[in-house]
Design an enzyme around this catalytic site. Structure first.
Site, PDB file in Angstrom:
ATOM      1  N   HIS A  27      -6.406   1.697  -2.444  1.00  0.00           N
ATOM      2  CA  HIS A  27      -7.719   1.484  -3.080  1.00  0.00           C
ATOM      3  C   HIS A  27      -7.658   0.628  -4.362  1.00  0.00           C
ATOM      4  CE1 HIS A  27      -9.410   4.653  -0.491  1.00  0.00           C
ATOM      5  NE2 HIS A  27      -8.294   5.318  -0.736  1.00  0.00           N
TER       6      HIS A  27
HETATM    7  C1  BDR Z   1      -9.247   6.651  -5.908  1.00  0.00           C
HETATM    8  O1  BDR Z   1      -8.857   8.016  -6.073  1.00  0.00           O
HETATM    9  C2  BDR Z   1      -7.530   8.097  -6.455  1.00  0.00           C
HETATM   10  O2  BDR Z   1      -6.878   9.119  -5.747  1.00  0.00           O
HETATM   11  C3  BDR Z   1      -6.916   6.742  -6.234  1.00  0.00           C
HETATM   12  O3  BDR Z   1      -5.905   6.473  -7.183  1.00  0.00           O
HETATM   13  C4  BDR Z   1      -8.072   5.798  -6.364  1.00  0.00           C
HETATM   14  O4  BDR Z   1      -8.262   5.390  -7.702  1.00  0.00           O
HETATM   15  C5  BDR Z   1      -9.658   6.451  -4.476  1.00  0.00           C
HETATM   16  O5  BDR Z   1     -10.770   7.238  -4.167  1.00  0.00           O
END
Ligand code: BDR
Ligand code: CA
Length: 307
Positions: free
Chosen positions: A236
């Site tokens: 992400h």
């Molecule tokens: C986001 O949530 C976190 O677990 C990840 O690092 C990312 O920033 C994705 O939903």
């Protein structure tokens, strides 16, 4: 000229990958890294940030920020990132530089933004607690912020609840403060980040790129964050960095975003498309180009790092 950026982060496996890509991007100049409680507690997110920058042999300052969301209790994502935040990975640190500031992240953010000759791009890839505190305490910083390119939210669906993405869910009150400000926001939410599929074959290629390749491969072996395709990962946070270096790969729409702060839908980012909105919602990416960029980035990091 390089774009000066500050990364606010909760490392976090995908955070580590994003920070590494940013530090070695020739288009970007990472001025400061600030940490926040999110994926795991602030002690671990801060240690991970400091260890990463030391592993990469850079002198970028790190400042520790908020350990808890503004009003809610911290909900972590240790299931996705492991108890330490970086799966079972142990950073190999050649030389321990003194990177950690004695000042709070909000103070360092203020100083770095106001002292910058060029307007700063903020890149928050965790809960928005530090950024909300910054805007409330030092609203004058907004005059020297070019834009905020963040990972968080979703037009449709969620990954922490059926309607909320994790970073928004953890601190919805902070998210509301930030989205309601009169600043330009690029929102890389789940709509686009879940498209950025990285396969085990891609990871195998990167594994050959020295110690940094080993780091990526070991991190992803402990990462439980599937994309929309079976057996592939969504990295992400990396979307924000590739958005900054290769914006032509992405498409989106202007909108106003209202963050729900209470009740079952807490953390939901209600998106209203309109040309006057302060938010550019990123909705699509060229998946194959993103994949190639991911592999090419780590080849370059390995070559520049020499290990
Ligand atoms: C986001 O949530 C976190 O677990 C990840 O690092 C990312 O920033 C994705 O939903
Ligand atoms: Ca993150």
């Amino acid at each position: 000229m390089k774009t000066p950026i500050i990364i606010d982060t909760d490392p976090g496996i995908d955070d580590v990958i994003a920070i590494t890509a940013a530090i070695f991007a020739e288009e970007l100049d990472v001025k400061l890294i600030t940490t926040v409680g999110g994926n795991v507690g602030i002690k671990n997110t801060t240690n991970n940030a400091v260890n990463l920058v030391n592993f990469l042999g850079k002198d970028i300052p790190v400042a520790k920020g908020a350990d808890q969301p503004l009003l809610n209790k911290l909900v972590s994502a240790a299931k996705v990132h492991g108890e330490s935040g970086v799966g079972g990975y142990q950073f190999e640190v050649k030389e321990n530089r003194t990177l950690l500031s004695s000042k709070h992240a909000v103070e360092e953010l203020r100083k770095a933004i106001l002292n910058s000759n060029e307007p700063i791009t903020l890149v928050p890839i965790g809960p928005l607690t530090n950024i909300a505190l910054l805007f409330k305490m030092y609203p004058e910083v907004k005059n020297n912020i070019k834009e905020i390119v963040l990972m968080g939210g979703a037009v449709k669906g969620g990954n922490r609840t059926p309607v909320a993405e994790f970073n928004m869910f953890v601190d919805p009150h902070a998210a509301k403060i930030v989205f309601d400000e009169d600043v330009k926001i690029i929102m890389c939410g789940l709509d686009v980040t879940l498209q950025t599929r990285i396969s085990n074959d891609d990871v195998k290629k990167i594994e050959g790129y020295g110690k940094v390749g080993e780091m990526v491969s070991q991190l992803l072996s402990g990462y439980d964050s599937p994309s929309t395709a079976a057996d592939e990962f969504a990295i992400h946070d990396l979307c924000t960095i590739i958005y900054l270096t290769r914006p032509e790969l992405f498409a989106g729409k202007r909108a106003t975003v209202n963050v729900v702060t209470e009740g079952d839908a807490s953390g939901c980012t209600l998106t209203h498309y309109n040309e006057d909105g302060n938010v550019h919602v990123v909705l699509d990416v060229d998946v194959e180009e993103f994949r190639s960029e991911f592999i090419a980035t780590f080849k370059k990091v390995h070559e520049q790092l020499g290990y």
